[in-house]
Each structure stands twice: as structure tokens, then as C-alpha cells.
Design a protein around this motif. Structure first.
Motif, PDB file in Angstrom:
ATOM      1  N   GLU A 119      -3.761  -7.325   7.763  1.00  0.00           N
ATOM      2  CA  GLU A 119      -3.483  -6.857   6.403  1.00  0.00           C
ATOM      3  C   GLU A 119      -2.339  -7.645   5.770  1.00  0.00           C
TER       4      GLU A 119
ATOM      5  N   LEU B  14      -0.602  -0.659   3.740  1.00  0.00           N
ATOM      6  CA  LEU B  14      -1.648  -0.422   4.733  1.00  0.00           C
ATOM      7  C   LEU B  14      -1.215  -0.969   6.089  1.00  0.00           C
TER       8      LEU B  14
ATOM      9  N   ASN C   7      -3.714 -10.766   4.514  1.00  0.00           N
ATOM     10  CA  ASN C   7      -4.397 -10.501   3.241  1.00  0.00           C
ATOM     11  C   ASN C   7      -3.391 -10.424   2.093  1.00  0.00           C
TER      12      ASN C   7
ATOM     13  N   TRP D 120      -4.138   3.631   0.481  1.00  0.00           N
ATOM     14  CA  TRP D 120      -3.972   2.232   0.088  1.00  0.00           C
ATOM     15  C   TRP D 120      -5.270   1.445   0.144  1.00  0.00           C
ATOM     16  N   ASP D 121      -6.180   1.791   1.051  1.00  0.00           N
ATOM     17  CA  ASP D 121      -7.464   1.091   1.080  1.00  0.00           C
ATOM     18  C   ASP D 121      -8.249   1.355  -0.203  1.00  0.00           C
ATOM     19  N   LYS D 122      -8.197   2.605  -0.683  1.00  0.00           N
ATOM     20  CA  LYS D 122      -8.862   2.929  -1.945  1.00  0.00           C
ATOM     21  C   LYS D 122      -8.144   2.273  -3.127  1.00  0.00           C
TER      22      LYS D 122
ATOM     23  N   TYR E  26      -1.566  -3.969   0.418  1.00  0.00           N
ATOM     24  CA  TYR E  26      -1.883  -4.466   1.759  1.00  0.00           C
ATOM     25  C   TYR E  26      -0.704  -4.239   2.713  1.00  0.00           C
TER      26      TYR E  26
ATOM     27  N   GLN F 108       1.204   1.328   7.802  1.00  0.00           N
ATOM     28  CA  GLN F 108       0.530   2.457   8.447  1.00  0.00           C
ATOM     29  C   GLN F 108      -0.017   2.053   9.813  1.00  0.00           C
TER      30      GLN F 108
ATOM     31  N   LYS G 180      -4.318  -5.194  13.569  1.00  0.00           N
ATOM     32  CA  LYS G 180      -4.782  -4.833  12.226  1.00  0.00           C
ATOM     33  C   LYS G 180      -3.652  -4.983  11.209  1.00  0.00           C
TER      34      LYS G 180
ATOM     35  N   ILE H 193      -6.599  -0.572  -3.089  1.00  0.00           N
ATOM     36  CA  ILE H 193      -6.977  -1.989  -3.095  1.00  0.00           C
ATOM     37  C   ILE H 193      -8.345  -2.170  -3.748  1.00  0.00           C
ATOM     38  N   ALA H 194      -9.306  -1.337  -3.342  1.00  0.00           N
ATOM     39  CA  ALA H 194     -10.650  -1.432  -3.913  1.00  0.00           C
ATOM     40  C   ALA H 194     -10.626  -1.165  -5.417  1.00  0.00           C
TER      41      ALA H 194
ATOM     42  N   TYR I  94      -4.511   7.085  -6.368  1.00  0.00           N
ATOM     43  CA  TYR I  94      -4.522   6.631  -4.978  1.00  0.00           C
ATOM     44  C   TYR I  94      -3.131   6.190  -4.522  1.00  0.00           C
TER      45      TYR I  94
END
Length: 406
Positions: A202, A186, A205, A157-159, A183, A189, A198, A161-162, A151
Motif C-alpha cells: 500500500e 490503509l 501504491n 480507506w479502501d472505499k 493508501y 492499519q 501488505k 480510494i475507490a 468514508y
């Protein structure tokens, strides 16, 4: 010396044991030769004669006959991968995943290795599929680590993080600083897309994940700057100073611009001068010289540069000092010699102007938060190579360490 009687028993015993061992070894060799199929020896011969394709065919035939040769295939595929022959490694691992005779553990291992093959070959969708199939297996942590790398390559980046949080649930060590950078990526972006709310979320976060993440503070300051909230921008950049002041050169120009917008030039010059004194940086020095020239004239800027270069001698500083001195000068003989000197120094300083990774030594003209060479985060400090040689600092350990003057 008196001859002890126990030797009379020991010597025949040693001889007998040696004779028995030799007999057993001969029987074992004969047994192994009888059990191994001819395809095995054909494969070895092909491998020794540098015919790897025929060797693979022969070894695959062995596997079809004998289920105890699975490790041989793993070793062979690993050899191909190390040699860069990924397609052959894929072929071996794919064969193993389809065999019904191997154990579930070996099938999981083959699936994992196949995913690694796809990842190395750049076939990312197939790699992701292979690693996801191991989510409920004993190799879920290893597969999750590979997914995180995948990833990052995809900049998903969202994936990432998860996946990082999932790895932590598995008990693996994922640095908080790395997750904070996910973060930040993300957020970058969202900034590019114009979605600043948004992006701010992030970045918050990121700071909740790692309160010392200087990048998040710098980006928040940049957002406030673009929104003409100059006081808030300066506040964020000053927060970055408390986190790690060696990153201040990245915002030097915008910081000076913010002070000018607020018509607080003297305060801005004082702040930049303090930073240059405590955390020497050629980039900050150039911003300071520009600020002094804009407010007090070129002679004052030249005097500042000369004072700073004398305090901390460097070729980069000397190059900028000569450049400033040569502005508007007539081309008499002395000036021509000075120009020649400056040209020679400039050629030499080109390699000194680069940024350097403190983990792998990678050098680049552009600053990176993640090293393109070793993929480590925060391993590059925004200071030039020459500065690091004279005034070494650590990207992660020098957050509150002022530089010593010489």
C-alpha cells in the motif's frame, strides 16, 4: 432655453406607461393572492411567530395542494439545517422524496439533501444508502463527493480510494496527495495488524500516486527499522529528506537509534547536525543533544545546545538549555533563582510547543497528518508554533527550501 416639441409627446407617454404599470401590478397582486392557498399564509404566520413545527405542517399542506412550492420546501429545510435542527430538515426532505408530483430532478435533489442531512446527523448508513441511490443520476458527482467524506469519517480507506478514483472519472479534482494518504492510512492499519507485506504494498501504491508523499517514505523506513534492516531504514528516511525535510523530526529518534545499531554514531551525529543547521527544529535539536551526550558527555551536549540557541534564539530552546544546565546542580541561591526562571519559561512555552494547522489555525499537542479542525491533509507541519512564527515554512511548498540562519 427653447422648448423642444418632442417633450409634448414624451411626457404623456411616460405618464401613460406608469399608469399602466400600476394597474398591472395591482392585478398581479390580486392574482397571486387568489392563487396561493390559505395554508401558505398560515405557514408564514407560524414561522414568524417562531412555531416551526406548525409552520412545517402548514407548508407540507401547501405542497400537497400546489406542486409549484417545492423550492419553498428546499429553502425551509436548508434553514433548519443551518440552525442545527437536522431532524426537521430530514422530515421535509423525506416528504419531498415520496411525492409523485415533483419532477425527477427535484426528487434527486431531495434525495441528495436527505443524504446530507443524515451525514450531518451522524446516521452514516442511511447517508451512504441515499448517496448510492444517485449513482446513475445527474447528481452522481456531488453524491460521490459526499461518499468520500463519509468514508473518511468511517476510516474505510479502501472505499475512500475507490470513491476518489470514481470522482476523478467524473472530472472532479481530487488531489493526488490526498489519495496517497488514503493508501498510507490503509498501510497503517496493516502495520497494526502485523501484516507488513501488505503494508509495504500500500505504501508503494501511495508513492506511485504521489511521488512526493513523505509519509509513505517515513512509514517504509519505520517498517525496515522494526525488521532490523537499519541500512534500508536510513535510506528511506533520507529519501524523505529529498521529498520534504521539514518532516524529519518525526523520525529523528529512530534515525539515531539506527545509526547506533550500525555502530556509526559519528555519521549519525553529523547527519543530525546537518539537518538542524539546514532545517531548524527543536525536536531534532533535542535528539542531537541526546546523541552528543551519549557519545561525548553532558558538557559537550550543553555546549551544543548553547551554540544552537544562540544561533536561533527561541523560548523553547532556552527552556531546554536551562533544563540541561540545572541537572545535578546544588540548590544554592543562584540555582534556585535559575530554577524559578526556568519554571516561568516552561509555563509560557506550553502553548508554544503545539503544532498548528496552516489552513485553519487548529492547534494540538499531537501531530496529525489530517487536521481535525478543517480535515485538510498535509496542512500541519511537524514544527512547533513558536518555530513557525520565527521560521515560517509551508507543508507543501518548502520541500527543498533550507531555512535561513539569523
Amino acid at each position: 432655453m427653447e422648448f423642444e416639441t418632442w417633450w409634448l409627446v414624451l411626457i404623456p407617454l411616460i405618464f401613460s406607461l406608469g399608469w399602466m404599470a400600476a394597474r398591472l401590478e395591482k392585478r398581479s397582486d390580486a392574482s397571486v393572492r387568489g392563487q396561493l392557498p390559505a395554508s401558505y399564509f398560515k405557514g408564514v404566520n407560524f414561522l414568524l411567530s417562531e412555531q416551526p413545527d406548525k409552520a412545517i405542517d402548514a407548508f407540507l399542506e401547501v405542497a400537497a395542494i400546489d406542486t409549484h412550492t417545492v423550492e419553498l420546501h428546499f429553502a425551509l429545510a436548508n434553514l433548519f439545517r443551518k440552525k442545527g435542527e437536522i431532524d426537521r430538515a430530514i422530515r421535509v426532505h423525506q416528504f419531498l422524496t415520496t411525492r409523485e408530483q415533483i419532477t425527477p430532478a427535484d426528487r434527486e435533489k431531495a434525495t441528495y439533501e436527505l443524504g446530507v442531512d443524515f451525514l450531518r446527523a451522524g446516521i452514516l448508513d442511511r447517508a451512504e444508502q441515499a448517496f448510492h441511490s444517485l449513482s446513475g443520476s445527474d447528481m452522481k458527482a456531488e453524491a460521490s463527493r459526499q461518499l468520500l467524506e463519509l468514508y473518511e469519517l468511517e476510516k474505510a480507506w479502501d472505499k475512500a480510494i475507490a470513491q476518489a478514483h470514481k470522482l476523478r472519472e467524473y472530472g472532479a479534482d481530487v488531489p493526488a496527495g490526498d489519495i496517497a494518504h488514503f493508501y498510507c492510512e490503509l498501510a497503517a492499519q496493516f502495520i497494526d495488524a502485523g501484516d507488513l507485506p501488505k503494508a509495504k504494498a500500500e505504501l508503494q501504491n501511495a508513492l506511485l500516486t504521489d511521488a512526493q508523499n513523505v509519509r509513505a517514505s517515513l512509514l517504509l523506513g519505520d517498517i525496515y527499522f522494526t525488521q532490523n534492516q537499519f541500512e534500508e531504514a536510513i535510506g528511506q528516511w533520507r529519501a524523505a529528506e529529498r521529498q520534504n525535510p521539514w518532516y524529519l523530526p518525526l523520525v529523528g529518534p529512530n534515525m539515531w537509534a539506527a545509526f547506533k545499531k550500525l555502530e556509526r554514531e559519528e555519521e549519525g551525529i553529523a547527519a543530525l547536525l546537518e539537518y538542524c543547521t539546514m532545517y531548524p527544529s527543536i525536536d531534532l535539536l533535542l535528539v542531537l543533544a541526546q546523541a552528543v551526550e551519549e557519545t561525548k558527555g553532558p558538557f559537550a551536549a550543553f555546549e551544543l545546545l548553547r551554540e544552537q540557541v544562540r544561533a536561533r534564539p527561541s523560548l523553547l530552546g532556552l527552556d531546554k538549555l536551562l533544563e540541561h544546565q540545572l541537572r545535578g546542580k546544588l540548590d544554592d541561591d543562584r540555582m534556585q533563582d535559575l530554577r524559578l526562571t526556568r519554571e516561568l519559561i516552561s509555563k509560557h512555552t506550553q502553548r508554544l510547543e503545539r503544532y498548528r494547522c496552516q489552513s485553519c489555525g487548529f492547534q494540538a499537542k499531537k501531530f496529525y497528518w489530517q487536521c481535525p479542525g478543517c480535515a485538510n491533509w498535509d496542512s500541519i507541519v511537524p514544527r512547533r508554533a513558536e518555530e513557525l512564527d520565527f521560521y515560517p515554512v509551508s507543508a507543501k511548498k518548502a520541500a527543498h527550501t533550507p531555512a535561513h540562519t539569523h
